[in-house]
Design an enzyme around this catalytic site. Structure first.
Site, mmCIF file in Angstrom:
data_model
loop_
_atom_site.group_PDB
_atom_site.id
_atom_site.type_symbol
_atom_site.label_atom_id
_atom_site.label_comp_id
_atom_site.label_asym_id
_atom_site.label_seq_id
_atom_site.Cartn_x
_atom_site.Cartn_y
_atom_site.Cartn_z
ATOM 1 N N LYS A 114 37.707 43.546 46.064
ATOM 2 C CA LYS A 114 37.538 44.943 46.503
ATOM 3 C C LYS A 114 36.086 45.216 46.913
ATOM 4 O O LYS A 114 35.838 45.809 47.954
ATOM 5 C CB LYS A 114 37.949 45.926 45.381
ATOM 6 C CG LYS A 114 39.389 45.783 44.927
ATOM 7 C CD LYS A 114 39.783 46.849 43.922
ATOM 8 C CE LYS A 114 39.037 46.788 42.622
ATOM 9 N NZ LYS A 114 39.292 45.560 41.819
ATOM 10 N N ARG A 152 27.536 39.133 35.649
ATOM 11 C CA ARG A 152 27.889 40.345 34.921
ATOM 12 C C ARG A 152 28.312 40.001 33.492
ATOM 13 O O ARG A 152 28.970 38.987 33.273
ATOM 14 C CB ARG A 152 29.057 41.055 35.637
ATOM 15 C CG ARG A 152 28.625 41.831 36.839
ATOM 16 C CD ARG A 152 29.776 42.301 37.678
ATOM 17 N NE ARG A 152 30.901 42.884 36.937
ATOM 18 C CZ ARG A 152 31.941 43.465 37.499
ATOM 19 N NH1 ARG A 152 32.015 43.540 38.820
ATOM 20 N NH2 ARG A 152 32.917 43.966 36.784
HETATM 21 P P1 AMP Z 1 34.492 47.006 38.177
HETATM 22 O O1 AMP Z 1 33.098 46.778 38.677
HETATM 23 O O2 AMP Z 1 35.288 47.887 39.083
HETATM 24 O O3 AMP Z 1 35.191 45.735 37.816
HETATM 25 O O4 AMP Z 1 34.353 47.861 36.819
HETATM 26 C C1 AMP Z 1 33.643 47.326 35.704
HETATM 27 C C2 AMP Z 1 33.939 48.164 34.474
HETATM 28 O O5 AMP Z 1 33.499 49.520 34.671
HETATM 29 C C3 AMP Z 1 35.419 48.305 34.094
HETATM 30 O O6 AMP Z 1 35.896 47.193 33.347
HETATM 31 C C4 AMP Z 1 35.385 49.591 33.265
HETATM 32 O O7 AMP Z 1 34.822 49.362 31.985
HETATM 33 C C5 AMP Z 1 34.390 50.439 34.060
HETATM 34 N N1 AMP Z 1 35.063 51.220 35.130
HETATM 35 C C6 AMP Z 1 34.838 51.119 36.462
HETATM 36 N N2 AMP Z 1 35.609 51.974 37.137
HETATM 37 C C7 AMP Z 1 36.352 52.635 36.227
HETATM 38 C C8 AMP Z 1 37.361 53.629 36.308
HETATM 39 N N3 AMP Z 1 37.774 54.126 37.490
HETATM 40 N N4 AMP Z 1 37.915 54.072 35.146
HETATM 41 C C9 AMP Z 1 37.512 53.605 33.953
HETATM 42 N N5 AMP Z 1 36.577 52.646 33.802
HETATM 43 C C10 AMP Z 1 35.991 52.156 34.931
#
Ligand code: AMP
Length: 218
Positions: free
Chosen positions: A13, A160
């Site tokens: 994404k 990360r």
């Molecule tokens: P990502 O970078 O999208 O993989 O998000 C990393 C982490 O951020 C996730 O595992 C959640 O802990 C938090 N996070 C990001 N977006 C959301 C969301 N829309 N709702 C809840 N937690 C989120």
């Protein structure tokens, strides 16, 4: 136009949103990037979010919704937004829809990236990000020319804290349980586009641009 990128962790994404931002002029908003920036800066939001991110749990809906809706009210979002990582629950989807409707606006298309589980895991555990410009590399698919150094700005690359085998399996379970119900929700609305997320980055972008073109309001 406003579009949502949907798909498991590691589906691509973020990579595709960067490409689509350049191709369409829409603004890329990534809730995960916003949380990581808040953690880096040590803000109260960052302190609250940190433990959720480390465990691969979702940050509570009210916190995420407040943060993202405030961001989309900024002037740089006027030409439309590419939502990456948001919404992740039905409550977030409803809040987004209601906030857009207040301005006679809506989501025009939801692009769902399909990727096999073994590839998802390789993409996540091989992912390296530049501390300076946030460019993303992958040990297996898109290695930097010099290990640990960004090709674009020579910044340091880091992994990360949630990109490890233990946390990724939990994040995939969280996606299945809490986010995948959105697939049926957007399919019912007739705005879901399913995209093959495997193969060359440019080929995937081309598939997504085609879906966006087909969703453009007349
Ligand atoms: P990502 O970078 O999208 O993989 O998000 C990393 C982490 O951020 C996730 O595992 C959640 O802990 C938090 N996070 C990001 N977006 C959301 C969301 N829309 N709702 C809840 N937690 C989120």
């Amino acid at each position: 136009m406003n579009i949502i990128l949907l798909g498991s962790p590691g589906a691509g994404k973020g990579t595709q949103a960067t490409e689509l931002e350049a191709a369409t002029g829409m603004k890329h908003i990534a809730s995960g990037d916003m949380f990581r920036a808040a953690v880096r800066e040590g803000t109260p939001l960052g302190k609250l979010a940190q433990s959720y991110l480390d465990k691969g749990e979702l940050v509570p809906d009210d916190v995420v919704i407040g943060m993202v809706l405030e961001r989309v009210r900024q002037p740089d979002c006027e030409n439309g937004v590419i939502f990456d990582g948001f919404p992740r629950t039905p409550q977030q989807a409803e809040a987004l829809q209601a906030a857009l409707a207040e301005h006679n606006d809506a989501i025009n298309a939801v692009l769902l990236l399909h990727v096999d589980k073994d590839v998802l895991i390789q993409r996540v555990i091989g992912r390296w990000t530049c501390r300076k410009c946030q460019a993303v590399y992958n040990t297996y698919f898109r290695a930097p020319k010099v290990e640990g150094v960004c090709d674009l700005c020579e910044g340091d690359l880091y992994q990360r804290s949630d990109d490890n085998l233990e946390t990724i399996n939990h994040r995939l379970d969280v996606y299945e349980a809490q986010t995948s119900p959105l697939i049926a929700h957007y399919r019912t609305q007739g705005i879901l586009h399913e995209i093959n997320g495997l193969g060359d980055i440019d080929d995937i972008t081309a598939r997504m641009v085609q879906a966006i073109e087909s969703a453009k309001p007349c």
